[in-house]
Every structure is written in structure tokens, then in C-alpha cells.
Write a protein that holds these residues in place. Structure first.
Motif, PDB file in Angstrom:
ATOM      1  N   PRO A  92      53.699  28.594  48.001  1.00  0.00           N
ATOM      2  CA  PRO A  92      53.364  29.223  48.859  1.00  0.00           C
ATOM      3  C   PRO A  92      51.590  29.292  48.182  1.00  0.00           C
ATOM      4  O   PRO A  92      50.450  28.865  49.417  1.00  0.00           O
ATOM      5  CB  PRO A  92      53.159  30.927  47.697  1.00  0.00           C
ATOM      6  CG  PRO A  92      54.457  31.174  47.481  1.00  0.00           C
ATOM      7  CD  PRO A  92      54.407  29.535  46.625  1.00  0.00           C
ATOM      8  N   GLY A 107      42.143  31.239  51.008  1.00  0.00           N
ATOM      9  CA  GLY A 107      41.299  32.642  49.459  1.00  0.00           C
ATOM     10  C   GLY A 107      42.196  32.439  48.883  1.00  0.00           C
ATOM     11  O   GLY A 107      42.782  31.672  48.617  1.00  0.00           O
ATOM     12  N   ALA A 108      42.893  33.806  48.043  1.00  0.00           N
ATOM     13  CA  ALA A 108      44.187  34.070  47.310  1.00  0.00           C
ATOM     14  C   ALA A 108      45.262  33.781  47.751  1.00  0.00           C
ATOM     15  O   ALA A 108      45.233  33.875  49.555  1.00  0.00           O
ATOM     16  CB  ALA A 108      43.693  34.861  46.577  1.00  0.00           C
ATOM     17  N   VAL A 109      46.012  32.676  48.207  1.00  0.00           N
ATOM     18  CA  VAL A 109      47.538  32.950  48.623  1.00  0.00           C
ATOM     19  C   VAL A 109      47.663  34.317  48.507  1.00  0.00           C
ATOM     20  O   VAL A 109      47.974  34.662  47.690  1.00  0.00           O
ATOM     21  CB  VAL A 109      48.138  32.190  48.192  1.00  0.00           C
ATOM     22  CG1 VAL A 109      50.269  32.177  48.931  1.00  0.00           C
ATOM     23  CG2 VAL A 109      47.586  30.383  46.922  1.00  0.00           C
ATOM     24  N   PRO A 110      48.712  34.787  49.416  1.00  0.00           N
ATOM     25  CA  PRO A 110      49.293  36.093  49.844  1.00  0.00           C
ATOM     26  C   PRO A 110      50.448  36.152  48.988  1.00  0.00           C
ATOM     27  O   PRO A 110      51.188  37.002  48.528  1.00  0.00           O
ATOM     28  CB  PRO A 110      49.168  36.014  51.397  1.00  0.00           C
ATOM     29  CG  PRO A 110      48.916  35.061  51.831  1.00  0.00           C
ATOM     30  CD  PRO A 110      47.950  33.893  50.544  1.00  0.00           C
ATOM     31  N   GLY A 111      51.435  34.826  48.710  1.00  0.00           N
ATOM     32  CA  GLY A 111      52.828  34.945  48.570  1.00  0.00           C
ATOM     33  C   GLY A 111      52.785  34.889  46.508  1.00  0.00           C
ATOM     34  O   GLY A 111      53.878  34.607  46.718  1.00  0.00           O
ATOM     35  N   ARG A 112      51.670  34.271  46.738  1.00  0.00           N
ATOM     36  CA  ARG A 112      52.011  34.577  44.743  1.00  0.00           C
ATOM     37  C   ARG A 112      52.028  36.165  44.222  1.00  0.00           C
ATOM     38  O   ARG A 112      50.942  36.950  44.568  1.00  0.00           O
ATOM     39  CB  ARG A 112      50.733  33.610  43.878  1.00  0.00           C
ATOM     40  CG  ARG A 112      50.520  32.412  45.119  1.00  0.00           C
ATOM     41  CD  ARG A 112      49.776  31.612  43.533  1.00  0.00           C
ATOM     42  NE  ARG A 112      49.692  29.693  43.480  1.00  0.00           N
ATOM     43  CZ  ARG A 112      48.111  29.742  43.464  1.00  0.00           C
ATOM     44  NH1 ARG A 112      47.142  29.902  42.920  1.00  0.00           N
ATOM     45  NH2 ARG A 112      48.451  28.374  44.115  1.00  0.00           N
ATOM     46  N   ILE A 113      52.953  35.658  42.872  1.00  0.00           N
ATOM     47  CA  ILE A 113      53.295  36.965  42.705  1.00  0.00           C
ATOM     48  C   ILE A 113      51.896  37.225  41.376  1.00  0.00           C
ATOM     49  O   ILE A 113      51.001  36.417  40.606  1.00  0.00           O
ATOM     50  CB  ILE A 113      54.462  36.519  41.553  1.00  0.00           C
ATOM     51  CG1 ILE A 113      55.222  36.816  42.582  1.00  0.00           C
ATOM     52  CG2 ILE A 113      54.497  38.061  40.822  1.00  0.00           C
ATOM     53  CD1 ILE A 113      57.295  36.518  41.937  1.00  0.00           C
ATOM     54  N   SER A 114      51.130  38.678  41.623  1.00  0.00           N
ATOM     55  CA  SER A 114      50.173  38.901  40.904  1.00  0.00           C
ATOM     56  C   SER A 114      50.475  39.629  38.986  1.00  0.00           C
ATOM     57  O   SER A 114      51.738  40.194  39.796  1.00  0.00           O
ATOM     58  CB  SER A 114      49.024  39.732  41.609  1.00  0.00           C
ATOM     59  OG  SER A 114      49.422  40.788  41.940  1.00  0.00           O
ATOM     60  N   SER A 115      50.094  39.119  38.874  1.00  0.00           N
ATOM     61  CA  SER A 115      50.409  39.950  36.972  1.00  0.00           C
ATOM     62  C   SER A 115      50.862  41.829  37.956  1.00  0.00           C
ATOM     63  O   SER A 115      50.093  42.681  38.725  1.00  0.00           O
ATOM     64  CB  SER A 115      49.375  40.686  36.296  1.00  0.00           C
ATOM     65  OG  SER A 115      48.798  41.229  36.248  1.00  0.00           O
ATOM     66  N   THR A 116      52.031  42.740  37.551  1.00  0.00           N
ATOM     67  CA  THR A 116      51.919  43.727  37.523  1.00  0.00           C
ATOM     68  C   THR A 116      51.014  44.758  36.317  1.00  0.00           C
ATOM     69  O   THR A 116      49.998  44.299  35.722  1.00  0.00           O
ATOM     70  CB  THR A 116      53.313  44.325  37.190  1.00  0.00           C
ATOM     71  OG1 THR A 116      53.941  44.021  35.109  1.00  0.00           O
ATOM     72  CG2 THR A 116      54.149  43.495  37.103  1.00  0.00           C
ATOM     73  N   THR A 153      47.927  48.158  37.528  1.00  0.00           N
ATOM     74  CA  THR A 153      46.658  48.041  37.942  1.00  0.00           C
ATOM     75  C   THR A 153      44.900  47.180  37.517  1.00  0.00           C
ATOM     76  O   THR A 153      45.085  47.808  36.488  1.00  0.00           O
ATOM     77  CB  THR A 153      46.259  49.507  38.655  1.00  0.00           C
ATOM     78  OG1 THR A 153      47.100  49.644  39.093  1.00  0.00           O
ATOM     79  CG2 THR A 153      45.494  49.521  40.183  1.00  0.00           C
ATOM     80  N   PRO A 154      44.916  46.457  37.521  1.00  0.00           N
ATOM     81  CA  PRO A 154      43.437  45.872  37.587  1.00  0.00           C
ATOM     82  C   PRO A 154      42.750  46.468  37.456  1.00  0.00           C
ATOM     83  O   PRO A 154      42.614  47.608  38.328  1.00  0.00           O
ATOM     84  CB  PRO A 154      43.235  44.921  38.545  1.00  0.00           C
ATOM     85  CG  PRO A 154      44.486  44.220  39.559  1.00  0.00           C
ATOM     86  CD  PRO A 154      45.765  45.552  39.337  1.00  0.00           C
ATOM     87  N   TRP A 209      39.389  46.221  38.169  1.00  0.00           N
ATOM     88  CA  TRP A 209      38.829  46.384  39.172  1.00  0.00           C
ATOM     89  C   TRP A 209      38.907  47.055  40.625  1.00  0.00           C
ATOM     90  O   TRP A 209      37.870  47.990  41.108  1.00  0.00           O
ATOM     91  CB  TRP A 209      37.837  44.938  39.762  1.00  0.00           C
ATOM     92  CG  TRP A 209      39.220  44.347  40.769  1.00  0.00           C
ATOM     93  CD1 TRP A 209      40.148  43.483  40.009  1.00  0.00           C
ATOM     94  CD2 TRP A 209      40.171  44.548  41.995  1.00  0.00           C
ATOM     95  NE1 TRP A 209      40.862  43.065  41.614  1.00  0.00           N
ATOM     96  CE2 TRP A 209      40.534  43.839  41.949  1.00  0.00           C
ATOM     97  CE3 TRP A 209      38.487  45.633  43.173  1.00  0.00           C
ATOM     98  CZ2 TRP A 209      40.671  44.469  43.417  1.00  0.00           C
ATOM     99  CZ3 TRP A 209      39.137  45.025  44.651  1.00  0.00           C
ATOM    100  CH2 TRP A 209      39.841  44.220  44.315  1.00  0.00           C
ATOM    101  N   VAL A 210      40.059  47.057  40.604  1.00  0.00           N
ATOM    102  CA  VAL A 210      40.684  47.596  41.189  1.00  0.00           C
ATOM    103  C   VAL A 210      40.304  49.936  40.801  1.00  0.00           C
ATOM    104  O   VAL A 210      40.600  50.600  41.413  1.00  0.00           O
ATOM    105  CB  VAL A 210      42.444  47.826  41.713  1.00  0.00           C
ATOM    106  CG1 VAL A 210      42.526  48.725  42.419  1.00  0.00           C
ATOM    107  CG2 VAL A 210      42.773  46.222  42.259  1.00  0.00           C
TER     108      VAL A 210
END
Lengths: 174, 78
Positions: free
Chosen positions: B4, B15-24, B26-27, B29-30
């Protein structure tokens, strides 16, 4: 369906141009609003009200709609998607909110337009502090959207996680 | 499967890569952003329902200065 690579940058240019143009039009609106707020000449303030209506109708509304439309197309046509990443989703919601407020605010503008052309109205009636307030709030909203677009903070929605798992399963299987 | 991070689209986006898995999960900031947005929308809805509109921006209201007639508009419009 993804946007072909040769169209990706032109589409991005249109989106960025309309979004930045929208912010520029709001800044022009704010400049007019400040003149209207501080001038003691009623004819100047009447002109400000009419100018505000023109800027909104001819620049802010079209650019806001173009920004929204091109943003949706950009999202749907790339792997970012519209609902997979929180930064895209929040930008979309901010854009929809801003467009809705602009369209609703046209009623206020129409009121001040009517007062501006009424020779019987006085300075206090045609002066519109609301123009300053709303344009500052609009700029703040656009600034937040810009920060999201530049930093693209990482966080996927549950839908995005699901789509990513499906994509990886498909790629591993091929 | 392509890396990715070498996705040309990611390079374009800068910017951030769309394919990378982010941690499960909800952060923070969200959640904060969501709460603020919900509060703003709620505030706007309340203001609209309680009559926040053109009449609140005028000292005298339209009742004191009725909409001008077409003739008045023609004379008064710059």
C-alpha cells in the motif's frame, strides 16, 4: 469504479480549485461585511448588502456546490471511498452542513436586500452584523475541512474495516 | 498483493495510505469531533426551531418596513 489515473489529477484540481475559491469568496464576503459594519454612510451599507447578495449567489453557492459534488466524485472514484475513512466522512458532513447553511442563509440575505433597496430604511436596519458572524464561522468550518484534507488522520470506519478485509481476502485469493 | 505504501494514488494524495490497516476501536479524535459536530448541528436545529431567522437580524422587523413595491425597487436599486 475508480477514476482512471489520467483523470485523477484533473479531478483533484477541480475539487481543490472550487474549494479554495469558496474560501476566497467567503473572505471577500467578510471584507464587505466589515465595511458594512463600520461605515457610517447609509449608501455604502446599502451597497454592501447588495454586494453580499451578489457574492453569495454568483460565487459562494456555485463554488460550494461544486466543492461538494467534486468531493463526492473524488471519494467514490478512489480507494479512499466516501465512508471508509473518518476524515473523508467528516469532510463530507462539514461540506453538506456548510452548503445547507449557505442555502438557508439566502433568506437572511433576501431580507437585507429588500431593506437595502427600500429608501425608507435607516442605517440601523440595513447594517448587518450577522454577515460578519456567519462568514467567520464559515471560514472556521472551511479551515477544519482543509486541516482534515491535508493531514488525513488515520482512522477507518467499521464499514471501511469490513471493505478492507474483503479486499485483502480477494487479493490473497487471486 | 501490492505494498500500500507504494500505491501511486497514495503518493498523489500525499497523506495517509488508504490501504494500511488502522487499529480497531474508535480514536479519541473521532469521538471528540463527532460530539462537537453533533452539538453544532443540534444548536443549529434548535435555533431554527426557535425562530432564528431573518427577523432576528433586524431592529424593527419587516413589519415596520414592508417589502418595497416594484416601482420603489426600480428607483432605489443602484
Amino acid at each position: 469504479m475508480t477514476i482512471p489515473p489520467r483523470l485523477r489529477k484533473p479531478m483533484l484540481i477541480v475539487h481543490v480549485f472550487s474549494s479554495v475559491g469558496w474560501a476566497g469568496a467567503v473572505i471577500a464576503f467578510l471584507a464587505l461585511a466589515l465595511v458594512g459594519l463600520t461605515s457610517q454612510d447609509i449608501q455604502t451599507v446599502r451597497a454592501v448588502d447588495l454586494g453580499a447578495v451578489s457574492i453569495t449567489r454568483m460565487a459562494i453557492v456555485p463554488l460550494a456546490l461544486a466543492s461538494l459534488l467534486t468531493g463526492v466524485v473524488q471519494s467514490l472514484g478512489t480507494r479512499w471511498g466516501l465512508l471508509r475513512h473518518y476524515w473523508v466522512l467528516f469532510k463530507l458532513l462539514l461540506n453538506i452542513l456548510a452548503v445547507a447553511i449557505v442555502l438557508l442563509y439566502s433568506q437572511t440575505l433576501e431580507t437585507f436586500r429588500a431593506l437595502a433597496v427600500d429608501p425608507g430604511s435607516d442605517l440601523g436596519e440595513v447594517r448587518a452584523p450577522t454577515f460578519v458572524l456567519h462568514s467567520v464561522l464559515a471560514l472556521l468550518l472551511l479551515l477544519v475541512a482543509t486541516v482534515l484534507a491535508v493531514y488525513k488522520p488515520r482512522a477507518m470506519t467499521p464499514y471501511g474495516h469490513r471493505k478492507q478485509r474483503e479486499l485483502r481476502r480477494t487479493e490473497l485469493g487471486s | 498483493m501490492g505494498d500500500p505504501s507504494s500505491d501511486p494514488q497514495a503518493a498523489e494524495d500525499g497523506g495517509a495510505v488508504p490501504g494500511r490497516i488502522s487499529s480497531t476501536g474508535t480514536p479519541a479524535w473521532v469521538k471528540a469531533f463527532g460530539i462537537v459536530m453533533a452539538a453544532v448541528v443540534l444548536l443549529i436545529v434548535v435555533m431554527l426551531l426557535t425562530g432564528h431567522g431573518p427577523s432576528r437580524h433586524m431592529h424593527g422587523g419587516l413589519a415596520d418596513h414592508p417589502r418595497p413595491s416594484a416601482d420603489a425597487e426600480g428607483r432605489g436599486h443602484p
